[in-house]
Design an enzyme around this catalytic site. Structure first.
Site, PDB file in Angstrom:
ATOM      1  N   ASN A 174      79.347 -22.552 -40.665  1.00 14.88           N
ATOM      2  CA  ASN A 174      79.947 -21.999 -41.875  1.00 14.88           C
ATOM      3  C   ASN A 174      79.374 -22.646 -43.128  1.00 14.88           C
ATOM      4  OD1 ASN A 174      81.689 -20.156 -40.582  1.00 14.88           O
ATOM      5  ND2 ASN A 174      83.131 -21.797 -40.146  1.00 14.88           N
ATOM      6  N   ASP A 175      79.118 -23.947 -43.064  1.00 14.82           N
ATOM      7  CA  ASP A 175      78.476 -24.612 -44.198  1.00 14.82           C
ATOM      8  C   ASP A 175      77.098 -24.030 -44.472  1.00 14.82           C
ATOM      9  OD1 ASP A 175      80.477 -26.441 -44.879  1.00 14.82           O
ATOM     10  OD2 ASP A 175      79.802 -27.909 -43.410  1.00 14.82           O
TER      11      ASP A 175
END
Length: 428
Positions: A174-175
């Protein structure tokens, strides 16, 4: 290659992972990225260690090349003045402070756009800045849980056994994904500015990225009402399309259509499976994936992974052993792409970094600067803002800024080959 963003200045008020990844991409593309860090601590990722490489944390090294570090106390009057001067000259501001943090400091979008209408203001958050969770902090694994990724990641439970525990995707997906979306959105806003003359507010979040990773699982649920589950190394819509045990490890096999299924059966010496009505076409194989996996596993366990890789490659069936990071680093194909580049580093012998995975005219964006020491470029950036040496000394003495007295570190020509190239909380 100066990069398509040469002449663009990016003010980077990010830390941890998603924001720094976004600004590193922009820096790789040629932008002048000024990383604004709080005195006394800097980016949280500087202390995300071990592992270290030399005396520096590997996480910070991975996400912060092609930047300059300016340490400024944004809570002080003098520090705010420095920051305002930076923004007046900026093309892009990227922040992953907790929603509302920059507003409380006087640098929300409305205030910044009023002072510099051309600025592209990119706000990265955990949950999107609106709604019941909009202002909450969050890190990648938390949003992997909240956004559904962990519910579909991991091994399936065998019939009759209790559910297997949830599994986090092995990288901060997600980062990294949010950083990519933020960079793409900034590029689109800069292009739009060429037509309109004005910047705009760009927003993205870890949660939006998490939901964006699972479109076919969401559509499958909406269409069928069945809640998607875990499929281990496989997928819910193809079979055989997963990792199978071999004599010495595991082999990923991707026989995603009937033509590849036929080739697979003949290559492994099991043509009788082609006449089995349970495996007639892909929907049949999906419905009977457990029986199919057991039968294929019996055959593939008889030989090592390397043997089956050669056999299936000769038959035109996509397959690969499950490899370690060490094996990937040593891989000839990875080397041929120039993805791991040696870069001169003043403190780390044998330093290499992971290149941006794109090329222009067969050339990768160069590493112009290795990841900066904390505050290494404070004096340089302040001098560009018109501060005299005496004024800079006064700012340092007052604690409004901090400086690493070793000076900046730049790679003069990058590394190229024929094909190479205190407001909290952030996203995570």
């Amino acid at each position: 290659m100066n990069g398509p963003l040469a002449g663009i200045r990016v003010i980077d008020v990010t830390q941890s992972a998603a924001g720094p990844y976004c600004t590193m991409i922009l820096g790789d593309l040629g932008a002048d990225v000024v990383k604004v860090e709080r005195p006394g601590a800097g980016d949280d990722a500087r202390s995300w260690a071990p592992p270290y490489w030399g005396d520096e944390g590997c996480t910070f090294l991975a996400l912060n090349r092609n930047k300059r570090s300016l340490a400024v106390d944004l809570t002080s009057t003098a520090g705010k003045s420095v920051f305002a001067d930076l923004l007046h000259r900026a093309d892009v501001l990227v922040s992953n402070m907790r929603p509302g943090a920059l507003d409380r400091l006087g640098f929300g979008y409305a205030a910044v756009a009023a002072a510099n209408p051309r600025v592209v203001y990119c706000a990265i958050s955990a949950y999107g800045g609106t709604g019941p969770k909009g202002d909450r902090a969050g890190y990648d694994p938390l949003v992997q849980a909240y956004g559904g990724l962990m519910s579909i990641t991991g091994e399936r439970s065998a019939p009759g056994e209790p559910p297997r525990p949830p599994v986090r995707v092995g990288t901060s997906i997600n980062d990294m994904g949010t950083g990519l979306w933020a960079a793409a959105a900034v590029l689109a806003a800069l292009l739009d500015r060429e037509r309109t003359g004005r910047g705009q507010l760009v927003e993205t979040s870890l949660l939006e990225t998490a939901v964006g990773w699972i479109p076919y699982q969401v559509m499958a649920y909406l269409g069928s009402g069945t809640v998607p589950g875990r499929h281990g190394s496989g997928t819910p819509m193809n079979a055989p399309y997963e990792a199978f045990p071999t004599a010495d490890g595991y082999l990923m096999v991707a026989a995603g259509n009937n033509r590849l299924w036929e080739r697979l059966c003949r290559a492994i010496g099991a043509p009788e499976l082609l006449a089995d009505p349970r495996f007639g076409d892909n929907p049949d194989r999906v419905r009977h994936r457990d029986e199919l996996a057991a039968l294929l596993g019996e055959v593939l366990r008889t030989r090592p992974s390397a043997y089956w890789e050669r056999v299936l490659d000769a038959a035109g069936v996509p397959a690969s052993p499950i490899r370690t990071v060490a094996e990937v680093v040593a891989d000839e194909q990875v080397a041929s792409l120039g993805m791991l580049r040696p870069v001169p580093h003043p403190r780390i012998d044998g330093y290499r970094d992971v290149a941006l995975p794109v090329r222009w005219d067969r050339e990768r964006p160069a590493t112009r600067r290795v990841p900066p020491m904390f505050g290494a470029d404070t004096r340089e950036v302040l001098a560009e803002l018109g501060r005299t040496p005496g004024e800079i000394d006064e700012l340092i003495a007052a604690g409004a800024v901090a400086a690493q007295e070793g000076g900046p570190v730049a790679v003069s020509r990058g590394q190229r080959g024929p094909d190479a190239g205190r407001a909290r909380h952030p996203d995570g």
